[in-house]
Motif scaffolding. Structure first.
Motif, PDB file in Angstrom:
ATOM      1  N   LYS A 242      22.667  55.741  30.450  1.00  0.00           N
ATOM      2  CA  LYS A 242      23.875  56.013  29.663  1.00  0.00           C
ATOM      3  C   LYS A 242      24.333  54.824  28.826  1.00  0.00           C
ATOM      4  CE  LYS A 242      25.932  59.618  32.598  1.00  0.00           C
ATOM      5  NZ  LYS A 242      27.062  59.958  33.507  1.00  0.00           N
ATOM      6  N   VAL A 245      20.530  51.311  24.830  1.00  0.00           N
ATOM      7  CA  VAL A 245      20.298  51.844  23.484  1.00  0.00           C
ATOM      8  C   VAL A 245      18.885  51.499  23.027  1.00  0.00           C
ATOM      9  CG1 VAL A 245      21.005  51.753  21.060  1.00  0.00           C
ATOM     10  CG2 VAL A 245      22.728  51.665  22.876  1.00  0.00           C
ATOM     11  N   GLN A 246      18.183  52.505  22.502  1.00  0.00           N
ATOM     12  CA  GLN A 246      16.833  52.319  21.999  1.00  0.00           C
ATOM     13  C   GLN A 246      16.673  53.174  20.746  1.00  0.00           C
ATOM     14  OE1 GLN A 246      14.750  50.173  23.591  1.00  0.00           O
ATOM     15  NE2 GLN A 246      13.190  50.347  22.011  1.00  0.00           N
ATOM     16  N   GLY A 248      18.326  53.067  18.164  1.00  0.00           N
ATOM     17  CA  GLY A 248      19.631  53.420  17.655  1.00  0.00           C
ATOM     18  C   GLY A 248      20.334  54.527  18.421  1.00  0.00           C
ATOM     19  N   GLN A 249      19.756  54.952  19.563  1.00  0.00           N
ATOM     20  CA  GLN A 249      20.366  56.017  20.358  1.00  0.00           C
ATOM     21  C   GLN A 249      20.428  55.612  21.831  1.00  0.00           C
ATOM     22  OE1 GLN A 249      18.202  59.657  19.787  1.00  0.00           O
ATOM     23  NE2 GLN A 249      19.132  60.095  17.800  1.00  0.00           N
ATOM     24  N   VAL A 250      21.452  56.120  22.516  1.00  0.00           N
ATOM     25  CA  VAL A 250      21.544  55.916  23.960  1.00  0.00           C
ATOM     26  C   VAL A 250      20.425  56.705  24.630  1.00  0.00           C
ATOM     27  CG1 VAL A 250      22.980  56.214  26.001  1.00  0.00           C
ATOM     28  CG2 VAL A 250      24.030  55.577  23.828  1.00  0.00           C
ATOM     29  N   THR A 253      20.468  60.434  25.759  1.00  0.00           N
ATOM     30  CA  THR A 253      20.474  61.550  24.795  1.00  0.00           C
ATOM     31  C   THR A 253      19.076  62.098  24.547  1.00  0.00           C
ATOM     32  OG1 THR A 253      20.262  60.075  22.872  1.00  0.00           O
ATOM     33  CG2 THR A 253      22.499  60.594  23.640  1.00  0.00           C
ATOM     34  N   PHE A 254      18.037  61.419  25.045  1.00  0.00           N
ATOM     35  CA  PHE A 254      16.672  61.890  24.833  1.00  0.00           C
ATOM     36  C   PHE A 254      16.368  63.047  25.787  1.00  0.00           C
ATOM     37  CE2 PHE A 254      15.273  57.364  23.430  1.00  0.00           C
ATOM     38  CZ  PHE A 254      15.951  57.538  22.225  1.00  0.00           C
TER      39      PHE A 254
END
Length: 356
Positions: A242, A245-246, A248-250, A253-254
């Motif tokens: 949570k 970040v990778q 540009g996204q947490v 969320t993948f």
């Protein structure tokens, strides 16, 4: 999921609060680095004794509370969440063996001390690297003297009394005359001593039937620790996903990672059902305790193996470092998976118990 009474809820919540405040994983790291001879913190053990947890399986007449195995499992689960180093599991089950046995002298000598935390007890069962139950044991008794060698005795370094499985049943042996303890160093940094008995004075508790029953009970309590570990390993992994970040996204969320977390959560819920079912079966003295225990251990082995390895994987490269807790759960998991029989052993046992 077991239906808990008010006392059990209070016991569980108290154990969780104590483990989080007084025995987090930082306490484990400190103890690991200090490597005390007994393998645990005497001060923490004294506190556990004062809170009455060591006497959960001991009758009230000897200073215990006789709350039963489900109640003990609730406490052990909370300690397992934080990898708390404590001889509680080994002492409680060994005390249960003494309380169930036929020796009034052993009850008088040890149960009061074990209930208060004044003494530590453990089981000495296995004679080789693989758990094979209590059949074909080489430990023998002549008169009142016991001789044999036991391997991987949990909490053996700090134990004051051993409950030992011999070819003809279960015996209690005090540390001292005829008892030699050899410290082993294993991946989980916990006490797993080899213990040699040479004409050690022994008091009989019961026959092979009692030995089998106590091994089942020790196995069930071990699965409770594994349940706590799986729960916290999952929670730590979820928290990491949570906030990491990778691209540009947490990470949480993948969708692919969400599926992996969902699978783990489902398996943990199934594990809880099996573990609590085994503990309830023991308390109810059901005829299928052996089957319930083997089911619980097989499921616990598979689930904790999955969760501990996913914890390392989903933490990425840092999961391999000692700075994070992932490796600590992985190492303890590897030891507990083999303790009292691996998944293959218990699947085979479950099948045999059902006539296959």
């Amino acid at each position: 999921m077991a239906l808990l009474n008010d006392e059990q809820v209070m016991l569980r919540d108290m154990a969780r609060e104590w483990a989080d405040n007084e025995s987090p994983t930082t306490a484990f790291r400190k103890l690991r680095d200090a490597a005390p001879a007994k393998g645990f913190d005497p001060e923490a053990w004294n506190t556990i004794g004062q809170m009455g947890w060591a006497g959960i399986l001991i009758p009230e007449e000897f200073g215990g509370s006789a709350f039963g195995y489900l109640s003990l499992g609730l406490v052990v689960e909370q300690l397992g969440r934080n990898l708390a180093v404590s001889p509680l599991s080994s002492t409680a089950v060994a005390a249960s063996a003494i309380a169930t046995g036929t020796s009034d002298a052993a009850k008088s000598d040890w149960l009061g001390k074990l209930a208060s935390g004044e003494a530590v007890a453990t089981l000495a069962i296995d004679e080789g690297p693989l758990h094979t139950g209590v059949d074909n044991l080489q430990t023998t008794v002549s008169g009142s003297s016991l001789s044999g060698a036991k391997k991987f005795v949990a909490e053996g370094d700090g134990a004051d009394v051993f409950v030992v499985a011999a070819a003809d049943g279960l015996y209690v042996v005090a540390k001292g005359e005829g008892v030699t303890v050899h410290t082993r160093r294993m991946a989980d940094s916990r006490s797993h001593a080899d213990v040699t008995f040479t004409n050690a004075p022994a008091e009989k508790l019961g026959g092979p039937e009692l030995s089998r029953a106590i091994v089942d009970r020790a196995t069930a309590v071990t699965t409770a620790e594994m349940l706590g570990m799986a729960e916290n390993a999952f929670s730590q992994t979820l928290d990491y996903l949570k906030q990491r970040v990778q691209f540009g996204q947490v990470l949480s969320t993948f969708q692919a990672l969400q599926h992996r977390m969902a699978k783990m959560k489902t398996e943990i819920e199934l594990m809880r059902s099996a573990v609590e079912g085994a503990l309830e079966a023991i308390d109810a003295n059901r005829s299928d305790v052996d089957q319930a225990v083997s089911l619980a251990k097989a499921v616990a082995n598979d689930t904790l193996r999955l969760v501990s390895r996913e914890m390392v994987q989903l933490h990425g490269g840092v999961g391999m470092t000692d700075e994070y807790d992932a490796g600590l759960y992985l190492k303890r998991s590897a030891v507990l998976e083999t303790m009292w029989g691996n998944a293959s052993y218990h699947r085979d046992r479950f099948a045999r118990l059902n006539g296959y």
